[in-house]
Design an enzyme around this catalytic site. Structure first.
Site, short mmCIF file in Angstrom:
data_model
loop_
_atom_site.label_atom_id
_atom_site.label_comp_id
_atom_site.label_asym_id
_atom_site.label_seq_id
_atom_site.Cartn_x
_atom_site.Cartn_y
_atom_site.Cartn_z
N ASP A 25 -7.13 -1.57 -4.37
CA ASP A 25 -8.21 -1.21 -3.45
C ASP A 25 -9.15 -0.19 -4.09
O ASP A 25 -10.38 -0.29 -3.96
CB ASP A 25 -7.64 -0.63 -2.16
CG ASP A 25 -6.80 -1.62 -1.38
OD1 ASP A 25 -7.06 -2.83 -1.50
OD2 ASP A 25 -5.88 -1.19 -0.66
N ASP A 65 0.85 -1.19 0.00
CA ASP A 65 0.00 0.00 0.00
C ASP A 65 0.89 1.24 0.00
O ASP A 65 1.99 1.22 0.55
CB ASP A 65 -0.91 0.02 1.23
CG ASP A 65 -2.00 -1.04 1.17
OD1 ASP A 65 -2.38 -1.42 0.05
OD2 ASP A 65 -2.47 -1.47 2.24
#
Length: 199
Positions: A172, A158
């Site tokens: 995401d 991330d």
């Protein structure tokens, strides 16, 4: 001439309604080359969106791992948005880090369900939505399989870090956008097969 026709006979010529008086049946939508071609185009859209979402996620993570990991965060819009590389063993936005294997299984099931839905796909908006879901699920599933600490337990990369919010990635984002689009389509009564119903 009349005698010759009586001897030879005349061929039976069915009328426009058919021999039994029934009207000729029209091919239903989805049957034959026209319906199949329409579905094929929607599947191509689904696959195209999925591949694009997957490649963008994969390339962005490769750059992040090579250039940003173990480095200071990069400010994009001051304190409001930064690029900050982290490894996330949980679900989207860092939820449930103790259930990595379960989330991996869920992602695999989602991919299978999307592939099954594609067989009756006749809606362009649904093709886009499912493509986003498929690309995002494949992006994070790739991390689960190939990244440390091990197969099906890998931590997702991330790096998008808004202020006062969880850190996430492009996969995401694709999943969230696809989910929002599906909710909108469901409220409008549009099904994946192209039919519209009103409750």
């Amino acid at each position: 001439m009349a005698e010759a026709e009586r001897i030879i006979g005349t061929p039976d010529i069915p009328d426009a309604e058919g021999a039994d008086g029934a009207e000729p049946q029209q091919p239903s939508e989805g049957a034959g080359p026209t319906g199949g071609g329409r579905r094929g185009k929607k599947i191509l859209v689904l696959l195209g969106v999925a591949v694009l979402a997957y490649l963008l996620d994969l390339i962005s993570k490769m750059i992040v791992v090579a250039k940003l990991e173990h480095q200071e965060p990069i400010e994009i819009f001051g304190e409001w948005l930064k690029f900050d590389a982290i490894r996330n063993a949980g679900a989207a936005f860092g939820i449930g880090e103790a259930f990595t294997v379960i989330f991996t299984a869920i992602a695999a099931v989602v991919i299978i369900v999307i592939i099954r839905l594609a067989r009756k796909l006749h809606s362009l908006p649904w093709a886009i939505a499912l493509g986003l879901l498929l690309g995002g699920a494949l992006g994070n599933l790739t991390d689960r399989i190939f990244r440390a600490p091990g197969v099906f337990k890998g931590a997702v990369v991330d790096f998008i870090a808004p202020a006062h919010f969880a850190v996430f990635n492009l996969a995401d984002s694709a999943i969230v956008c696809g989910g929002i689009l599906i909710v909108i389509l469901s409220f409008k009564g549009l099904d994946p097969d192209g039919t519209v119903h009103k409750d």
